[in-house]
Design an enzyme around this catalytic site. Structure first.
Site, PDB file in Angstrom:
ATOM      1  N   THR A   1       0.809  -1.219   0.000  1.00  0.00           N
ATOM      2  CA  THR A   1       0.000   0.000   0.000  1.00  0.00           C
ATOM      3  C   THR A   1       0.843   1.270   0.000  1.00  0.00           C
ATOM      4  O   THR A   1       1.972   1.286   0.510  1.00  0.00           O
ATOM      5  CB  THR A   1      -0.908   0.003   1.255  1.00  0.00           C
TER       6      THR A   1
ATOM      7  N   TYR B   1      -0.990   0.227  10.162  1.00  0.00           N
ATOM      8  CA  TYR B   1      -1.397  -0.429   8.911  1.00  0.00           C
ATOM      9  C   TYR B   1      -0.231  -0.371   7.913  1.00  0.00           C
ATOM     10  O   TYR B   1       0.241  -1.402   7.410  1.00  0.00           O
ATOM     11  CB  TYR B   1      -2.649   0.250   8.351  1.00  0.00           C
TER      12      TYR B   1
END
Ligand code: UDP
Length: 332
Positions: free
Chosen positions: A118, A142
């Protein structure tokens, strides 16, 4: 017989679209999913094996049964807000789970691995366009957990000859234009489906998280990619691995964005135009862990993989999401 690919998270948003793309490309997608956020109903394009990534015995059993030629690893926790509140959940649910999967893959003799990473691994970089060489300084657990998994893949490449293609996604939106699968999270935290919920009265309003960012209209800027374009890149990346274009034990990173940034307010304006309906709005404080601007260059994916992100325009993404929103959804 079609060659099998194990798709973790194949019952989720991106994973289910990837299964459709794999099936259409002649592969047999085997979904491995614990249904903690995915939907059994979304598994439409190949066999379903319910299981948890932390369950090594179950993973070994499924790998022995299907003998996949590669793994596409989508299963992950992916909410920035939750990661800020509960980092342990992310280190366990993303990093420990992925370690288990990678060890099981290596033990089963799998040599090719496609990983969903990501743009949240980058953190804030003062508005520069990000590419594969930009330093990764994540702002939340994350992004940090995904960066750790990238590192893990590189280590297992060196030790066991596992070759990987790592995709760093920007913001994924849209749905299958045939509405066979689409985006459906519970709870929903993503911008486009929340706007559509507000438009059709499923929520009272869309809350804009922060209007005082140093951007032209004060809201965060993101680079939105159509989910169908994104999964096309995965099939290209898989072929690239299977054709031996990544050296044994090597890895190749590709950013998947469009190079175009849109603010939260611009996404809202496009949604109003596409649906021809008003968007009820409220303005709220910044959401912890959000970077100001995340925009990617995708020259490498275009030139090396031949990727063509033709569907990644806001009208197309919002239009496909709106069609799915009106006709689709899953039930437990
Ligand atoms: N956002 C917002 N209101 C919402 C949900 C998201 O203003 O109800 C903003 C969020 O702060 C970010 C952008 O929309 O700037 C995209 O957020 P999303 O959660 O869709 O994806 P992320 O960028 O976290 O991967």
């Amino acid at each position: 017989m079609a060659v099998s690919v194990l798709v973790t998270g194949g019952a989720g948003y991106i994973g289910s679209h990837a299964c459709k793309a794999l099936r259409n490309a002649g592969f047999e997608p085997i979904t491995y999913d614990n249904l903690c956020t995915g939907w059994a109903e979304a598994v439409k394009f190949g066999p379903f094996e319910q299981g948890d990534l932390l369950d090594r015995a179950r993973l070994d059993e499924v790998l022995a049964k299907h003998r996949p030629v590669a793994i596409m690893h989508f299963a992950a926790l992916s909410q920035v807000g939750e990661a800020m509140r509960e980092p342990g959940k992310y280190w366990r649910g993303n990093v420990s789970a992925s370690l288990n999967l990678i060890e099981a893959a290596v033990a089963a003799g799998v040599k090719s691995f496609v990983f969903s990473s990501t743009c949240a691994t980058y953190g804030d970089h003062d508005g520069v366009v990000l590419d594969e060489n930009t330093p990764q300084t994540p702002l939340n657990a994350y992004g940090a957990s995904k960066r750790a998994i990238e590192d893990m893949l590189k280590d297992f490449g060196a030790s066991d000859g596992l070759s990987s293609v790592i995709f760093r996604y920007f913001n994924v939106a849209g749905a299958d234009p045939d509405s066979e699968v689409g985006e459906f999270h519970q709870p929903e935290t993503h911008l486009v489906p929340l706007i559509l919920d507000a438009i059709d009265g499923k929520r009272p309003a869309l809350t804009i998280h922060g209007t005082d960012y140093p951007t032209p209209d004060g809201t965060c800027i993101r680079d939105y990619v159509h989910v169908m374009d994104l999964v096309d890149a995965h099939v290209l990346g898989l072929r690239y691995l299977l054709d031996g274009k990544v050296a044994p034990g090597g890895h190749e990173v590709f950013c998947l964005g469009t190079g175009n940034g849109f603010s939260v307010r611009e996404v809202i304006d496009h949604s109003r135009h596409v649906t021809n309906r008003p968007v009820p709005l409220t303005e709220g404080p910044r959401r912890g862990g959000d970077a100001v601007k995340l925009v990617s260059g995708s020259e490498k994916a275009i030139s090396v993989l031949g990727w063509q992100p033709d569907r990644s325009t806001l009208p197309q993404m919002i239009g496909d999401a709106w069609r799915w929103h009106q006709n689709g959804g899953y039930e437990r």
